[in-house]
Design a protein around this motif. Structure first.
Motif, short mmCIF file in Angstrom:
data_model
loop_
_atom_site.label_atom_id
_atom_site.label_comp_id
_atom_site.label_asym_id
_atom_site.label_seq_id
_atom_site.Cartn_x
_atom_site.Cartn_y
_atom_site.Cartn_z
N ALA A 208 -12.69 -27.80 20.51
CA ALA A 208 -14.12 -27.72 20.82
C ALA A 208 -14.67 -26.32 20.56
O ALA A 208 -15.71 -26.15 19.90
CB ALA A 208 -14.36 -28.13 22.27
N TRP A 209 -13.99 -25.28 21.07
CA TRP A 209 -14.57 -23.95 20.94
C TRP A 209 -14.43 -23.39 19.52
O TRP A 209 -15.12 -22.44 19.15
CB TRP A 209 -14.02 -22.97 21.98
CG TRP A 209 -12.75 -22.25 21.69
CD1 TRP A 209 -12.51 -21.36 20.69
CD2 TRP A 209 -11.53 -22.32 22.44
NE1 TRP A 209 -11.22 -20.88 20.76
CE2 TRP A 209 -10.60 -21.45 21.84
CE3 TRP A 209 -11.14 -23.02 23.59
CZ2 TRP A 209 -9.31 -21.28 22.32
CZ3 TRP A 209 -9.86 -22.84 24.07
CH2 TRP A 209 -8.96 -21.98 23.44
N ARG A 213 -15.63 -22.94 13.16
CA ARG A 213 -14.63 -22.47 12.18
C ARG A 213 -13.92 -23.63 11.51
O ARG A 213 -13.63 -23.60 10.31
CB ARG A 213 -13.60 -21.56 12.85
CG ARG A 213 -14.15 -20.40 13.66
CD ARG A 213 -15.30 -19.68 12.96
NE ARG A 213 -15.03 -19.36 11.58
CZ ARG A 213 -14.27 -18.33 11.19
NH1 ARG A 213 -13.72 -17.53 12.08
NH2 ARG A 213 -14.10 -18.09 9.91
N ILE A 214 -13.63 -24.67 12.30
CA ILE A 214 -12.98 -25.85 11.73
C ILE A 214 -13.92 -26.51 10.72
O ILE A 214 -13.51 -26.92 9.62
CB ILE A 214 -12.58 -26.83 12.84
CG1 ILE A 214 -11.48 -26.21 13.71
CG2 ILE A 214 -12.10 -28.16 12.25
CD1 ILE A 214 -11.17 -27.01 14.96
N VAL A 222 -11.46 -23.55 2.36
CA VAL A 222 -10.89 -22.20 2.40
C VAL A 222 -10.51 -21.87 3.84
O VAL A 222 -11.33 -21.97 4.75
CB VAL A 222 -11.90 -21.16 1.89
CG1 VAL A 222 -11.31 -19.75 1.99
CG2 VAL A 222 -12.29 -21.47 0.46
N LEU A 223 -9.27 -21.48 4.05
CA LEU A 223 -8.82 -21.13 5.38
C LEU A 223 -9.35 -19.76 5.77
O LEU A 223 -9.16 -18.78 5.02
CB LEU A 223 -7.29 -21.10 5.45
CG LEU A 223 -6.58 -22.46 5.43
CD1 LEU A 223 -5.08 -22.26 5.23
CD2 LEU A 223 -6.84 -23.22 6.72
N GLN A 232 -16.82 -12.97 10.58
CA GLN A 232 -16.63 -13.96 9.53
C GLN A 232 -17.96 -14.48 9.01
O GLN A 232 -18.02 -15.09 7.94
CB GLN A 232 -15.83 -15.15 10.09
CG GLN A 232 -14.46 -14.81 10.62
CD GLN A 232 -13.38 -14.84 9.56
OE1 GLN A 232 -13.63 -15.22 8.43
NE2 GLN A 232 -12.16 -14.48 9.93
N ALA A 233 -19.06 -14.26 9.76
CA ALA A 233 -20.31 -14.93 9.46
C ALA A 233 -21.41 -14.03 8.91
O ALA A 233 -22.30 -14.52 8.21
CB ALA A 233 -20.83 -15.63 10.73
N THR A 234 -21.38 -12.75 9.25
CA THR A 234 -22.44 -11.84 8.81
C THR A 234 -21.84 -10.52 8.34
O THR A 234 -20.74 -10.14 8.74
CB THR A 234 -23.45 -11.55 9.94
OG1 THR A 234 -22.75 -11.08 11.10
CG2 THR A 234 -24.23 -12.81 10.31
N ALA A 235 -22.60 -9.82 7.47
CA ALA A 235 -22.15 -8.52 6.97
C ALA A 235 -23.38 -7.66 6.65
O ALA A 235 -24.39 -8.19 6.18
CB ALA A 235 -21.29 -8.69 5.72
#
Length: 397
Positions: A208-209, A213-214, A222-223, A232-235
């Motif tokens: 669930a949490w 990502r899943i 892509v793993l 992982q989401a913003t830069a």
């Protein structure tokens, strides 16, 4: 002032982290949580096996068992089991975190408890679930982080997977889900008059949490890999070392913030660089961007960057130690940490309630030493006076 779960009694057959954490939250909401320990437990030896300790007792035990009363029961003994059944008749919730089948062997499986008290909310927390090839295996926070895939995204950029080291991510998040599920089942009982069985596992909670990502992996194939302090989401969204050796974490979450950062560092041309024009392109070229910003932030002290980042409206933060956090004005003014006077361990400082309810505030009471409330609870069970209506099995609560 009446609290949300006042009048609810919990039979708390839990140990280690996930179960005690869940029942502690119920206690903070006003439930009468009765924590069960064996009467012959060699507590000093057992507790001291997990350092650090306070007066010979694990800090973990003290921290996870506040807001409860302590009662001694040996469920392998017929005499104590009968005592447990008398207590269960007065309870609204049964909570245990054991491998499947263990409660049944102790005489407190779901069917046995439901026979005693049909209205009870019976919650079992396990590592991997009630069925399947892993159901009989033990589950603990550290290896649950590996098994559930959580550790695969943590660690140095390009390095090996690492666990989150506070024994909390799998344990406490699962415990929070368990507390939520119990309160929902209690609400359902108010509406239907019926108790029910609630099953929670660390594997289910982790699914669930980690849903975002899943989903990311299932969509892209892509793993996700470890990225150190980087998002992982913003830069850019990571920590940079400043000229004075201090670190500052900078989080750009919109194109407007990216434009503001480019102006702040004196490189407005980066806005038009094809590698960095959008968040997606910045993620694709994050190493090149990080190399540029590492040099920039390394050219000035951290106080300089904090001053101008705040003026520019860009998210930032200092990585703080617990020593700093303990005296931080934001923490102190909001009472995020609480000093509690205990009978066995003196004054201890702990994290308080994770939420604030304006009309029904949380309570926070000291951890009891095992067996502290034996006489008090036995007197309640043997009293000729009827128990309060909310605590009588078969009556509303």
């Amino acid at each position: 002032m009446k609290q949300p779960l006042e009048g609810i009694r919990v039979f708390d057959l839990t140990q280690w982290g996930v179960g005690p954490w869940a029942s502690m939250q119920l206690g903070a909401l006003g439930a009468d949580v009765i924590h069960i320990e064996r009467p012959d437990i060699d507590w000093a030896t057992l507790a001291a096996s997990i350092p650090p300790t306070i007066n010979g007792t694990s800090i973990g035990y003290i921290a996870f068992n506040m807001n409860k009363r302590a009662f001694s029961l040996d469920l392998k003994s017929e005499a104590y089991r009968e005592r447990a059944y008398r207590l269960l008749k007065t309870c609204d919730v049964f909570l245990a975190n054991m491998r499947p089948g263990v409660p049944e062997r102790l005489g407190v499986g779901y069917e046995a408890v439901r026979e005693i008290n049909p209205r009870i909310v019976y919650c079992e927390v396990t590592g991997w679930g009630e069925s399947g090839p892993m159901s009989d295996l033990p589950g603990a926070d550290q290896h649950a982080q590996h098994v559930t895939g959580f550790a695969s995204t943590s660690g140095l950029d390009g390095g090996r997977p690492e666990i989150y080291r506070h024994y909390t991510q799998a344990d406490f998040t699962t415990g929070n889900y368990a507390a939520q599920a119990i309160t929902m089942a209690l609400l359902a009982r108010e509406r239907t008059g019926k108790g029910q069985r609630v099953q929670v596992s660390m594997l289910r909670a982790a699914s669930a949490w980690q849903s975002a990502r899943i989903g990311e992996f299932l969509q892209s194939g892509v793993l996700p890999a470890p990225r150190g302090s980087a998002s992982q989401a913003t830069a850019p969204d990571q920590a940079f070392e400043c000229q004075d050796g201090e670190w500052i974490a900078v989080a750009v979450t919109s194109d407007a913030e990216w434009a503001a950062l480019c102006e702040l560092i004196g490189q407005p041309e980066l806005r038009e660089d094809e590698r960095f024009r959008s968040n997606g392109s910045r993620l694709d070229h994050r190493h090149e961007l990080a190399d540029i910003l590492t040099k920039v932030f390394g050219s000035r002290p951290s106080d300089y960057w904090a001053f101008y980042l705040e003026r520019s409206g860009i998210h930032f933060g200092f990585p703080m130690t617990w020593k700093t956090l303990r005296e931080h004005r934001q923490v102190r003014e909001n009472a995020y940490l609480v000093d509690i006077d205990t009978a066995a361990w003196g004054t201890v400082t702990t994290g308080g309630a994770p939420w604030h309810l304006d009309r029904t505030p949380a309570r926070w009471t000291p951890t009891p030493f095992p067996g502290l409330h034996d006489e008090e609870i036995m007197a309640e069970l043997t009293s000729e006076a009827p128990a309060p209506l909310a605590l009588v099995a078969g009556e509303g609560s």
